[in-house]
Design an enzyme around this catalytic site. Structure first.
Site, PDB file in Angstrom:
ATOM      1  N   HIS A 542       4.900  -1.925  -1.477  1.00  0.00           N
ATOM      2  CA  HIS A 542       5.548  -3.197  -1.813  1.00  0.00           C
ATOM      3  C   HIS A 542       7.030  -2.933  -2.048  1.00  0.00           C
ATOM      4  O   HIS A 542       7.389  -1.987  -2.756  1.00  0.00           O
ATOM      5  CB  HIS A 542       4.909  -3.783  -3.074  1.00  0.00           C
ATOM      6  CG  HIS A 542       5.241  -5.217  -3.327  1.00  0.00           C
ATOM      7  ND1 HIS A 542       6.504  -5.633  -3.688  1.00  0.00           N
ATOM      8  CD2 HIS A 542       4.474  -6.340  -3.280  1.00  0.00           C
ATOM      9  CE1 HIS A 542       6.503  -6.945  -3.850  1.00  0.00           C
ATOM     10  NE2 HIS A 542       5.283  -7.399  -3.607  1.00  0.00           N
ATOM     11  N   GLU A 555       6.958 -11.247  -5.054  1.00  0.00           N
ATOM     12  CA  GLU A 555       7.564 -11.607  -3.778  1.00  0.00           C
ATOM     13  C   GLU A 555       8.035 -13.059  -3.779  1.00  0.00           C
ATOM     14  O   GLU A 555       8.888 -13.452  -2.989  1.00  0.00           O
ATOM     15  CB  GLU A 555       6.517 -11.394  -2.684  1.00  0.00           C
ATOM     16  CG  GLU A 555       7.030 -11.345  -1.285  1.00  0.00           C
ATOM     17  CD  GLU A 555       5.971 -10.797  -0.342  1.00  0.00           C
ATOM     18  OE1 GLU A 555       6.256 -10.738   0.859  1.00  0.00           O
ATOM     19  OE2 GLU A 555       4.879 -10.432  -0.803  1.00  0.00           O
ATOM     20  N   ARG A 558      11.799 -13.943  -3.699  1.00  0.00           N
ATOM     21  CA  ARG A 558      12.497 -13.991  -2.411  1.00  0.00           C
ATOM     22  C   ARG A 558      12.168 -15.282  -1.673  1.00  0.00           C
ATOM     23  O   ARG A 558      13.035 -15.889  -1.044  1.00  0.00           O
ATOM     24  CB  ARG A 558      12.126 -12.759  -1.579  1.00  0.00           C
ATOM     25  CG  ARG A 558      12.786 -11.491  -2.100  1.00  0.00           C
ATOM     26  CD  ARG A 558      12.290 -10.249  -1.384  1.00  0.00           C
ATOM     27  NE  ARG A 558      11.007  -9.800  -1.909  1.00  0.00           N
ATOM     28  CZ  ARG A 558      10.036  -9.284  -1.168  1.00  0.00           C
ATOM     29  NH1 ARG A 558      10.183  -9.181   0.141  1.00  0.00           N
ATOM     30  NH2 ARG A 558       8.914  -8.877  -1.727  1.00  0.00           N
ATOM     31  N   ARG A 579       5.921  -7.127   4.206  1.00  0.00           N
ATOM     32  CA  ARG A 579       6.196  -6.089   3.213  1.00  0.00           C
ATOM     33  C   ARG A 579       6.512  -4.738   3.845  1.00  0.00           C
ATOM     34  O   ARG A 579       7.364  -3.998   3.352  1.00  0.00           O
ATOM     35  CB  ARG A 579       4.996  -5.961   2.265  1.00  0.00           C
ATOM     36  CG  ARG A 579       4.851  -7.149   1.343  1.00  0.00           C
ATOM     37  CD  ARG A 579       3.561  -7.100   0.554  1.00  0.00           C
ATOM     38  NE  ARG A 579       3.507  -8.189  -0.417  1.00  0.00           N
ATOM     39  CZ  ARG A 579       2.449  -8.462  -1.169  1.00  0.00           C
ATOM     40  NH1 ARG A 579       1.347  -7.734  -1.049  1.00  0.00           N
ATOM     41  NH2 ARG A 579       2.480  -9.459  -2.025  1.00  0.00           N
ATOM     42  N   HIS A 680       1.017  -0.280  -3.234  1.00  0.00           N
ATOM     43  CA  HIS A 680       0.580  -1.565  -3.771  1.00  0.00           C
ATOM     44  C   HIS A 680      -0.840  -1.952  -3.379  1.00  0.00           C
ATOM     45  O   HIS A 680      -1.601  -2.445  -4.204  1.00  0.00           O
ATOM     46  CB  HIS A 680       1.552  -2.653  -3.315  1.00  0.00           C
ATOM     47  CG  HIS A 680       1.255  -4.007  -3.870  1.00  0.00           C
ATOM     48  ND1 HIS A 680       1.144  -4.243  -5.224  1.00  0.00           N
ATOM     49  CD2 HIS A 680       1.038  -5.201  -3.258  1.00  0.00           C
ATOM     50  CE1 HIS A 680       0.878  -5.526  -5.431  1.00  0.00           C
ATOM     51  NE2 HIS A 680       0.793  -6.123  -4.257  1.00  0.00           N
ATOM     52  N   HIS A 681      -1.217  -1.754  -2.127  1.00  0.00           N
ATOM     53  CA  HIS A 681      -2.514  -2.255  -1.667  1.00  0.00           C
ATOM     54  C   HIS A 681      -3.062  -1.321  -0.597  1.00  0.00           C
ATOM     55  O   HIS A 681      -2.314  -0.829   0.248  1.00  0.00           O
ATOM     56  CB  HIS A 681      -2.352  -3.663  -1.086  1.00  0.00           C
ATOM     57  CG  HIS A 681      -3.643  -4.379  -0.824  1.00  0.00           C
ATOM     58  ND1 HIS A 681      -4.235  -5.210  -1.741  1.00  0.00           N
ATOM     59  CD2 HIS A 681      -4.463  -4.384   0.255  1.00  0.00           C
ATOM     60  CE1 HIS A 681      -5.353  -5.704  -1.234  1.00  0.00           C
ATOM     61  NE2 HIS A 681      -5.515  -5.214  -0.024  1.00  0.00           N
ATOM     62  N   ARG A 720      -0.949  -6.282   4.581  1.00  0.00           N
ATOM     63  CA  ARG A 720      -1.428  -7.517   3.958  1.00  0.00           C
ATOM     64  C   ARG A 720      -0.257  -8.432   3.632  1.00  0.00           C
ATOM     65  O   ARG A 720       0.758  -7.991   3.091  1.00  0.00           O
ATOM     66  CB  ARG A 720      -2.204  -7.206   2.669  1.00  0.00           C
ATOM     67  CG  ARG A 720      -2.649  -8.471   1.940  1.00  0.00           C
ATOM     68  CD  ARG A 720      -3.465  -8.172   0.712  1.00  0.00           C
ATOM     69  NE  ARG A 720      -2.726  -7.507  -0.342  1.00  0.00           N
ATOM     70  CZ  ARG A 720      -1.851  -8.103  -1.157  1.00  0.00           C
ATOM     71  NH1 ARG A 720      -1.556  -9.387  -1.004  1.00  0.00           N
ATOM     72  NH2 ARG A 720      -1.251  -7.412  -2.109  1.00  0.00           N
TER      73      ARG A 720
END
Length: 745
Positions: A542, A555, A558, A579, A680-681, A720
């Site tokens: 991220h 996010e 932004r 991302r 992050h993921h 993602r």
């Protein structure tokens, strides 16, 4: 994409008005006897104190009236309109809260119960919950007369944390957190659990509550400060916690469905299965629910909803850009090409006769496929998008309202649905949703929640079907659960840095935004039970992780108009790109970091930003030159960047990086947060089908085994999109719960 009939909401509004009128009619219809007593009391609501008056005798409530409140109009006001009349009609406080207004409902009932007690009546006679004794001290411990009561304070994540202690030079008798502003579902768990651990262990070296380290440390520091203010030596308690050493008995349990992991997917699945009439045991390895879900800051993507129609459509450039990307980069991808053809037809039709806000299930699918670089499992993407609007409606039914719609990275249009607080400001979706999910879990008698219980093995029968779970309890005892269906909702492996490095060596040394429980155990257990895995090397970083604390910066900033500048004060990327693209551009900058720039207008609209400011994540300046000095970047370069950007906002065109999402110019008092990429993921995981059945290496479903959420792979592909994680755990969590219940018979 087209205006939907407002009839259901008109009917709802009429129902609310009618309920309020009926409530007052019920109160006025009761003849109040001369011996009735009227008392007032208050309790904390969502936005502050809720003051209530109650007129009653020992066996009957004649009137309930909310005298003062600051609750949100249209949300908390529903409870204020409806609940008093229901309490009087039922002559009971054991009534359901008003959907979507849980906090206000509980405040009304709590205040009414206190008013009854003040009148000398037995509130339990009317169904009130008994007053809970403080769990912050050992109630069996006799407190000597010379024990000292003292107050201490330390800085938490969102502000001061204050504690009250009772202690002497040898023993701590009580610890109570009296005031804090910590995040619901995270920091408040430390406030609930840590004081008792301090007293039980007679130690200031107790482990922090997993996922709430900052708040835990603040409580410990506040206790040290309180001891010092009392003239007591805190070093007496700086030792390992005292432990009883007793191991609980092993236990064997039987249920219809066992669910492993009490994050968003697990709790959603449990609620659905329980509402289908099944007995559910929900296991969680940590001492609190929430997992990574409670850390979600943005919102939930959903396509073609009534809430999108409340926005003016100004995203034509975003749609055109997506269609162009599909044509230029994915002409050889059949799914993306087919989706682009459908969306083009929808877009052409809309432009001929614009009606409502333009979005469609197919456009959400197209955005998700392009965001995932086209390697997504298209059947799962379709399931996600087709069920997204329905999931927003389902969340409404359990009291979680996500009605504020905004822009987010990778989405062609405004699609992310967010909660707002009592002041109408957007707030973090995870900290909002998780307590509501937890409340729904706890109020269902057919769900048993076992915390600090770590699943270690999926039990299978001779044919390989999943028939239960073997787990370890908090004291190391064995917990064996026999079930007709097993659901894995254990999350990803973003906190297991060795596993991250194993599948993507380039990420060695990166910080992580993940909760401590995201260790990948579910993937390992699933593989041992014969499950296939997919995309394990696809790990997302991220781009906006606070550089010092590793706190995730949403996010949504932004999407709402923030920009990124490098150490030279210059923009370097379309800030609302996907991302992976934004992170890669950030890494390429000098020092591999950036500054996220926002202004006072944005801060005034966002409780999330205000939390960042309170936490010390921001530097600030009254104008561009002063902010540049605070950031340590060239003032002239940054001022030129800001002037250029504000011109692009006015023109709705970004010639530098082709950004298509614009809000308002950045002006007045400015803030900046230093950010850098962080793990992050994890997009990869167990392979599932659209029924959430876990598949083996031959693509066949493993009988009795389901999975949902980040433990699975395929839906997100190589990347993602922000907002799709909450959609993922809600949509597939519901499907897993429904299908596990069907299998359980």
């Amino acid at each position: 994409m087209k205006k939907r009939s407002p009839l259901p909401y008109a009917v709802l509004a009429v129902g609310i008005i009618a309920a309020g009128i009926l409530g007052y009619q019920t109160r006025s219809a009761n003849a109040v006897p001369a011996d009735a007593v009227t008392m007032t009391a208050e309790a904390d609501g969502f936005a502050g104190p809720v003051k209530v008056s109650v007129t009653a005798t020992a066996d009957k409530i004649y009137a309930v009236k909310v005298l003062e409140n600051g609750e949100t109009q249209g949300i908390g006001s529903k409870a204020i309109d409806q609940l008093p009349g229901v309490i009087v009609e039922k002559n009971s406080l054991a009534v359901d809260g008003v959907s979507g207004a849980t906090f206000t409902s509980n405040a009304i009932k709590t205040a009414a119960a206190d008013a009854l007690r003040q009148a000398g009546f037995d509130a339990a006679r009317f169904g009130a919950e008994p007053v809970q004794a403080e769990t912050t001290a050992d109630t069996a411990m006799e407190i000597p007369a010379d024990a000292i009561r003292a107050i201490g304070e330390a800085q938490g994540n969102n502000g001061p944390v204050k504690v009250e202690i009772v202690a002497d030079k040898e023993k701590i008798y009580s610890v109570k957190v009296t005031e804090h502003q910590e995040t619901m579902g995270i920091g408040d768990k430390a406030a609930e659990q840590l004081p008792a651990a301090i007293v039980a262990g007679q130690s200031l070296q107790v482990d922090a509550i997993s996922g709430a380290t900052v708040t835990s440390n603040a409580i410990l520091e506040a206790v040290r400060a309180a001891l010092a203010s009392a003239g007591l030596d805190a070093s007496v308690f700086e030792h390992a916690p005292l432990v009883s050493g007793e191991k609980a008995d092993d236990v064997v349990l039987d249920t219809d469905i066992v669910i492993i992991g009490a994050g968003g997917a697990g709790m959603t699945a449990a609620i659905e299965a329980a509402d289908a009439g099944k007995r559910v045991i929900l296991l969680e390895s940590q001492s609190m629910v929430g997992g990574n879900s409670v850390r979600a800051t943005g919102g939930m993507n959903a396509a073609d909803t009534i809430w999108q129609d409340e926005n003016a459509f100004d995203e034509a450039a975003g749609v055109e850009k997506t269609l162009k990307t599909a044509a230029e980069k994915y002409a050889d991808n059949a799914e993306i090409t087919g989706l682009a053809k459908t969306v083009q037809e929808q877009w052409d039709s809309y432009r001929l006769a614009p009606d409502g806000y333009f979005d469609s299930v197919e456009l959400m699918e197209l955005d998700t496929m392009i965001g995932g670089k086209g390697i997504n499992d298209f059947t799962l993407v379709k399931t996600l998008a087709e069920n997204s609007a329905g999931a927003i409606g389902w969340l409404d039914t359990i009291g979680a309202e996500l009605h504020n719609v905004g822009s987010f990275g990778g989405a062609s249009v405004k699609r992310i649905h967010r909660p707002v607080n009592a002041e109408g400001k957007t707030t973090a979706v995870g900290a909002y949703m998780v307590p509501i999910l937890e409340e729904n879990v706890k109020k269902r008698e057919n769900i048993s929640l076992l915390l600090s219980t770590t699943a270690e093995e999926i039990l299978t029968d001779g044919k390989g079907a999943a028939v239960g779970v073997k787990a370890s309890g908090e004291t190391g005892n064995t917990v064996t659960i026999h079930a007709k269906a097993v659901v894995l909702t254990t999350g990803g492996f973003g906190a297991n840095l060795k596993m991250v490095e194993q599948y993507n060596p380039k990420l060695k040394g990166f910080m992580t935004t993940n909760a401590a429980g995201a260790q990948g155990q579910g993937i390992v257990m699933g593989e041992k039970a014969g499950a296939a895995v997919v995309d394990l090397d696809q790990i997302q970083i991220h781009p906006t992780v606070e550089a010092n604390s590793a706190h995730l910066i949403t996010e949504g900033l932004r999407g709402d108009g923030a920009i990124l500048v490098n150490s030279e004060g210059k923009r370097f990327i379309d800030e609302v790109g996907t991302r992976d693209v934004v992170s890669a551009a950030e890494i390429a900058q000098p020092g591999s970091f950036a500054w996220l720039v926002i202004d006072q207008k944005m801060a005034d609209k966002s409780a999330v930003i205000q939390g960042y400011i309170k936490s010390g994540y921001t530097v600030t300046g009254e104008d561009a030159a002063k902010l540049a000095a605070a950031m340590g970047v060239d003032g002239a370069a940054f001022s030129e960047t800001l002037d250029s950007w504000n011109g692009y906002v006015a023109a709705k065109q970004d010639p530098d990086f082709s950004r298509t999402s614009f809000a308002e110019p950045l002006e007045g008092t400015l803030y900046a947060i230093k950010v850098m990429p962080g793990i992050h993921h994890t997009m990869g995981g167990l392979r599932i089908n659209t029924k959430t059945e876990v598949l083996n290496g031959e693509g066949q479903a493993i009988a009795g085994l389901f999975a949902a959420g980040e433990v699975t792979g395929g839906v997100h592909g190589a990347n993602r999109l922000g907002g799709n994680a909450v959609s993922d755990f809600t949509v597939f969590g519901r499907i897993a719960g429904e299908n596990a219940a069907k299998l359980a018979g």
